[in-house]
Design a protein around this motif. Sequence first.
Motif, PDB file in Angstrom:
ATOM      1  N   ARG A  18       0.956  -1.303  -0.075  1.00 14.46           N
ATOM      2  CA  ARG A  18       0.125   0.019   0.201  1.00 14.46           C
ATOM      3  C   ARG A  18       1.036   1.267   0.152  1.00 14.46           C
ATOM      4  N   HIS A  19       1.539   1.570  -1.103  1.00 16.18           N
ATOM      5  CA  HIS A  19       2.098   2.765  -1.286  1.00 16.18           C
ATOM      6  C   HIS A  19       1.498   3.622  -2.559  1.00 16.18           C
ATOM      7  N   PRO A  23      -5.367   8.339  -1.751  1.00 23.25           N
ATOM      8  CA  PRO A  23      -5.942   7.641  -0.660  1.00 23.25           C
ATOM      9  C   PRO A  23      -6.312   6.070  -0.966  1.00 23.25           C
ATOM     10  N   GLU A  24      -6.856   6.016  -2.251  1.00 23.52           N
ATOM     11  CA  GLU A  24      -7.284   4.557  -2.572  1.00 23.52           C
ATOM     12  C   GLU A  24      -6.141   3.670  -2.786  1.00 23.52           C
ATOM     13  N   GLU A  25      -5.055   4.061  -3.082  1.00 22.64           N
ATOM     14  CA  GLU A  25      -3.735   3.402  -3.180  1.00 22.64           C
ATOM     15  C   GLU A  25      -3.231   2.795  -1.704  1.00 22.64           C
ATOM     16  N   ASN A  26      -3.364   3.700  -0.623  1.00 20.32           N
ATOM     17  CA  ASN A  26      -2.936   3.349   0.400  1.00 20.32           C
ATOM     18  C   ASN A  26      -4.055   2.203   1.106  1.00 20.32           C
ATOM     19  N   ARG A  27      -5.081   2.491   0.537  1.00 23.60           N
ATOM     20  CA  ARG A  27      -6.258   1.688   1.316  1.00 23.60           C
ATOM     21  C   ARG A  27      -6.395   0.267   0.510  1.00 23.60           C
ATOM     22  N   LEU A  28      -6.312   0.261  -0.948  1.00 23.39           N
ATOM     23  CA  LEU A  28      -6.542  -0.979  -1.501  1.00 23.39           C
ATOM     24  C   LEU A  28      -5.533  -1.736  -1.810  1.00 23.39           C
ATOM     25  N   GLY A  29      -4.337  -1.062  -1.994  1.00 21.35           N
ATOM     26  CA  GLY A  29      -3.070  -1.538  -2.458  1.00 21.35           C
ATOM     27  C   GLY A  29      -2.956  -1.690  -3.900  1.00 21.35           C
ATOM     28  N   GLN A  30      -1.843  -2.295  -4.250  1.00 20.96           N
ATOM     29  CA  GLN A  30      -1.505  -2.690  -5.772  1.00 20.96           C
ATOM     30  C   GLN A  30      -0.157  -3.582  -5.821  1.00 20.96           C
ATOM     31  N   LYS A  31       0.243  -3.751  -6.866  1.00 22.57           N
ATOM     32  CA  LYS A  31       1.328  -4.836  -7.224  1.00 22.57           C
ATOM     33  C   LYS A  31       2.589  -3.803  -7.366  1.00 22.57           C
ATOM     34  N   PHE A  32       3.704  -4.006  -6.736  1.00 25.26           N
ATOM     35  CA  PHE A  32       5.115  -3.521  -7.147  1.00 25.26           C
ATOM     36  C   PHE A  32       6.248  -4.915  -7.286  1.00 25.26           C
ATOM     37  N   ASP A  66       8.753  -8.148   3.481  1.00 28.11           N
ATOM     38  CA  ASP A  66       8.063  -7.502   4.834  1.00 28.11           C
ATOM     39  C   ASP A  66       8.190  -6.066   4.972  1.00 28.11           C
ATOM     40  N   TYR A  67       9.450  -5.416   4.516  1.00 30.58           N
ATOM     41  CA  TYR A  67       9.466  -4.056   4.490  1.00 30.58           C
ATOM     42  C   TYR A  67       8.220  -3.170   3.776  1.00 30.58           C
ATOM     43  N   MET A  68       8.076  -3.782   2.711  1.00 32.26           N
ATOM     44  CA  MET A  68       7.154  -3.218   1.848  1.00 32.26           C
ATOM     45  C   MET A  68       5.698  -3.458   2.561  1.00 32.26           C
ATOM     46  N   HIS A  69       5.421  -4.435   3.129  1.00 34.97           N
ATOM     47  CA  HIS A  69       4.095  -4.675   3.733  1.00 34.97           C
ATOM     48  C   HIS A  69       3.944  -3.802   5.054  1.00 34.97           C
ATOM     49  N   GLN A  70       4.905  -3.737   5.663  1.00 31.10           N
ATOM     50  CA  GLN A  70       4.875  -3.008   7.003  1.00 31.10           C
ATOM     51  C   GLN A  70       5.178  -1.242   6.985  1.00 31.10           C
ATOM     52  N   ASN A  71       5.626  -0.792   5.709  1.00 33.29           N
ATOM     53  CA  ASN A  71       5.356   0.326   5.869  1.00 33.29           C
ATOM     54  C   ASN A  71       4.681   0.893   4.648  1.00 33.29           C
ATOM     55  N   THR A  72       4.455   2.451   4.803  1.00 31.89           N
ATOM     56  CA  THR A  72       3.481   2.886   3.697  1.00 31.89           C
ATOM     57  C   THR A  72       4.079   4.309   3.395  1.00 31.89           C
ATOM     58  N   PHE A  73       4.469   4.533   2.071  1.00 35.44           N
ATOM     59  CA  PHE A  73       4.988   5.724   1.563  1.00 35.44           C
ATOM     60  C   PHE A  73       4.166   6.219   0.530  1.00 35.44           C
ATOM     61  N   GLN A  74       4.216   7.436   0.116  1.00 32.84           N
ATOM     62  CA  GLN A  74       3.531   8.115  -0.915  1.00 32.84           C
ATOM     63  C   GLN A  74       4.255   7.984  -2.322  1.00 32.84           C
ATOM     64  N   TRP A 105       0.974  -0.776 -11.824  1.00 34.16           N
ATOM     65  CA  TRP A 105      -0.607  -0.448 -12.051  1.00 34.16           C
ATOM     66  C   TRP A 105      -0.770   1.191 -11.780  1.00 34.16           C
ATOM     67  N   ALA A 106       0.320   2.015 -12.035  1.00 33.86           N
ATOM     68  CA  ALA A 106       0.355   3.316 -11.679  1.00 33.86           C
ATOM     69  C   ALA A 106      -0.619   3.997 -12.173  1.00 33.86           C
ATOM     70  N   PRO A 107      -1.477   4.822 -11.345  1.00 33.77           N
ATOM     71  CA  PRO A 107      -2.764   5.428 -11.706  1.00 33.77           C
ATOM     72  C   PRO A 107      -2.595   6.577 -12.585  1.00 33.77           C
ATOM     73  N   VAL A 108      -1.969   6.651 -13.845  1.00 36.36           N
ATOM     74  CA  VAL A 108      -1.857   7.756 -14.570  1.00 36.36           C
ATOM     75  C   VAL A 108      -2.749   7.884 -15.693  1.00 36.36           C
ATOM     76  N   GLY A 109      -3.732   7.168 -15.886  1.00 39.61           N
ATOM     77  CA  GLY A 109      -4.813   7.264 -16.791  1.00 39.61           C
ATOM     78  C   GLY A 109      -4.320   7.086 -18.311  1.00 39.61           C
ATOM     79  N   LEU A 110      -2.961   6.501 -18.465  1.00 40.97           N
ATOM     80  CA  LEU A 110      -2.478   6.206 -19.885  1.00 40.97           C
ATOM     81  C   LEU A 110      -2.121   4.856 -20.124  1.00 40.97           C
ATOM     82  N   PRO A 111      -2.017   4.526 -21.256  1.00 36.23           N
ATOM     83  CA  PRO A 111      -1.611   3.006 -21.860  1.00 36.23           C
ATOM     84  C   PRO A 111      -0.009   3.025 -21.355  1.00 36.23           C
ATOM     85  N   LEU A 112       0.272   2.504 -20.049  1.00 33.30           N
ATOM     86  CA  LEU A 112       1.715   2.276 -19.971  1.00 33.30           C
ATOM     87  C   LEU A 112       2.077   0.932 -19.433  1.00 33.30           C
ATOM     88  N   LYS A 113       3.289   0.191 -19.376  1.00 30.05           N
ATOM     89  CA  LYS A 113       3.394  -0.910 -18.974  1.00 30.05           C
ATOM     90  C   LYS A 113       3.868  -0.882 -17.571  1.00 30.05           C
TER      91      LYS A 113
END
Length: 277
Positions: A18-19, A23-32, A66-74, A105-113
Amino acid sequence: MTLPYDEIHVEDLEVFARHGVFPEENRLGQKFVISLVLYVDTRPAGTADRLEQSVHYGEVSAFLTDYMHQNTFQLIETAAEHMAEEVLLHYPLVKGLTLELKKPWAPVGLPLKTVSVKITRFWHTAYIALGSNLGDKKAYLDEAVKALDEVRGCSVEKVSGYLNTKPYGGVEQDDFLNACLKLKTFLPPHELLDRLHDIEQAAHRERLIHWGPRTLDLDILLYDDLVMDSDDLIIPHVEMHLRDFVLLPLKEIAPNKRHPLLHKTVAQLAAEVCGGT
């Protein structure tokens, strides 16, 4: 320039975390996705065939997960920076690393990989000069060594003996107590300078007279073989090769370290200034 280390690669480690700025990124999470290059000396493990002499890439992968799970960064820049620092701090055999953090899954609204941040961080060796000629001089130097060793990303490896010297620069004042130390650090030069200034200020250092009396004076003499010249920081220190109170304690802990501009060892420079002392 060829890096003087071997490499261990971890490619495309997937983590759900959840980075993000929204707010929805921090709440719902996504793949990194994390890719990592560890710069190490694999020779000991390679010749002995013993895991404890290498860096366990499985442990590092689990540690970062574990570090990615235990911390949240903007920002993924912040996440990458913190993860790189944590690996350097927790795995002493790692000399440096390159870490790429991808956000497919970056929420930029454009078709990117994917979007990603890729950073390289290393441990460095710095040599620091210490001086004091007010109050309890030894206590100020002792406290400075302790404080610097407690700075995140810094580890004091060697400290010279303390040397009584006459004041430099023609200002009437008490004798100085001087020393040098060897520092392992992943802080870049200007960040290291800021930490030195913090330690000086904690010792109530006042910059009133050039070359005047001070409770504590901390200077970066050398930083690897770096040569830099900025408005507030020059490396190597511009007058280190002229000062016996720098060269003598520095010779004690690093006699064979070469000045990156003069191409002479500290022992050679000390002999020139001190007449073979």
